[in-house]
Write an enzyme that holds these catalytic residues in place. Sequence first.
Site, PDB file in Angstrom:
ATOM      1  N   ARG A  66       0.756  -1.354   0.010  1.00 57.40           N
ATOM      2  CA  ARG A  66      -0.100   0.040   0.054  1.00 57.40           C
ATOM      3  C   ARG A  66       0.754   1.020  -0.093  1.00 57.40           C
ATOM      4  NH1 ARG A  66      -2.893  -4.276   1.947  1.00 57.40           N
ATOM      5  NH2 ARG A  66      -0.705  -4.462   2.561  1.00 57.40           N
ATOM      6  N   THR A  67       1.838   1.332   1.118  1.00 56.41           N
ATOM      7  CA  THR A  67       2.375   2.603   1.145  1.00 56.41           C
ATOM      8  C   THR A  67       3.641   2.955   0.162  1.00 56.41           C
ATOM      9  OG1 THR A  67       2.345   2.034   3.584  1.00 56.41           O
ATOM     10  CG2 THR A  67       3.749   4.092   2.878  1.00 56.41           C
TER      11      THR A  67
HETATM   12  N1   CP Z   1      -0.388  -0.008   5.975  1.00 55.25           N
HETATM   13  C1   CP Z   1       0.640  -0.473   5.223  1.00 55.25           C
HETATM   14  O1   CP Z   1       1.818   0.386   5.660  1.00 55.25           O
HETATM   15  O2   CP Z   1       0.746  -1.382   4.456  1.00 55.25           O
HETATM   16  P1   CP Z   1       2.266  -1.739   3.608  1.00 55.25           P
HETATM   17  O3   CP Z   1       3.189  -2.331   4.758  1.00 55.25           O
HETATM   18  O4   CP Z   1       1.668  -2.629   2.460  1.00 55.25           O
HETATM   19  O5   CP Z   1       2.602  -0.300   3.090  1.00 55.25           O
END
Ligand code: CP
Length: 317
Positions: A66-67
């Site tokens: 996501r990030t």
């Molecule tokens: N929420 C979040 O930080 O997801 P990722 O680790 O996939 O970036």
Amino acid sequence: MTAGTRTKPVWTRKHLLAIAELSREEIVHVLDTAVGFQEVSTRSVKKVPALRGRVVVLMFFEESTRTRMSFELAAQRLSADTVDFVEKMSSTSKGETLLDTARNIEAMGVDIMVLRHPAAGAAQHLAEHVSCCVVNAGDGQHAHPTQALLDLFTIRERKGRVEGLNVAIVGDVAHSRVARSDLRGLQTLGAKVTLVGPPTLAPKSFETMGVRVTSDFERILPEMDVINMLRIQKERMTASGFPSVREYIRLFGMNSDRLKHCKPDVLIMHPGPVNRGIELAADVADGPHSSILRQVTNGLAVRMAVLFLCQQAAAVE
Ligand code: CP
């Protein structure tokens, strides 16, 4: 305002390192700026020229879906050039330090470094030694400021306010940078926070931060406006501090039976990635109370706002 005088801009930071350092006014300014950027992602040509000619480098020393993608798309929607630093293909494996790596990258003319790193304080360390902007995309168990900002944005969007809401943060608080950042952001905006989990994962010592701590999930359900379920972080915990998975699900998992004891308009959040069937039953994760995917969508606008504001602050330095 008298003629000729200028009001000080609300946002003057070229780095975003932790939400704990932001005032109420600064947080609201980021959220309001993000509202303006939301519309860009709905256009057929999803771009504005706000960061045209700027270079954003994504330096991720930990896994992320996501990030990482959200920052990359956010930078691209602002028309910045993006460079993906891939740790495994870099010279860090030959012994180069984080700082030397960053200085070499900066020497190529980078404007913003987005850093995810397993060490708490890594983003602060970088910010003290480079002259470009540094945005913390998660450092160890310390902070994840853009996750907190997108969570606040989503709560405000769905509830119309943050102030006065009862918000539970449930699960592995001890190992969670999301919990620490959300808690500080929620408090700054005037929400009442309850931490829920077994004492090994939600220790009473958090009460010194002005929050309620309990291991009785059932009891607090009817009071809550928002319930934020944390991911169980198998990679950061020792087995001794964790009840069995079956025990964890029984005491702290959110499922449709527990949902019946909640307010009819309760908002169920999760930062992702979700361990389906552990923190959240699948029907709750995909159900009408869940804001999981909306949080991801909102993350893009929030990260556009953060990149834009930090670059703007750097430009007037
Ligand atoms: N929420 C979040 O930080 O997801 P990722 O680790 O996939 O970036």
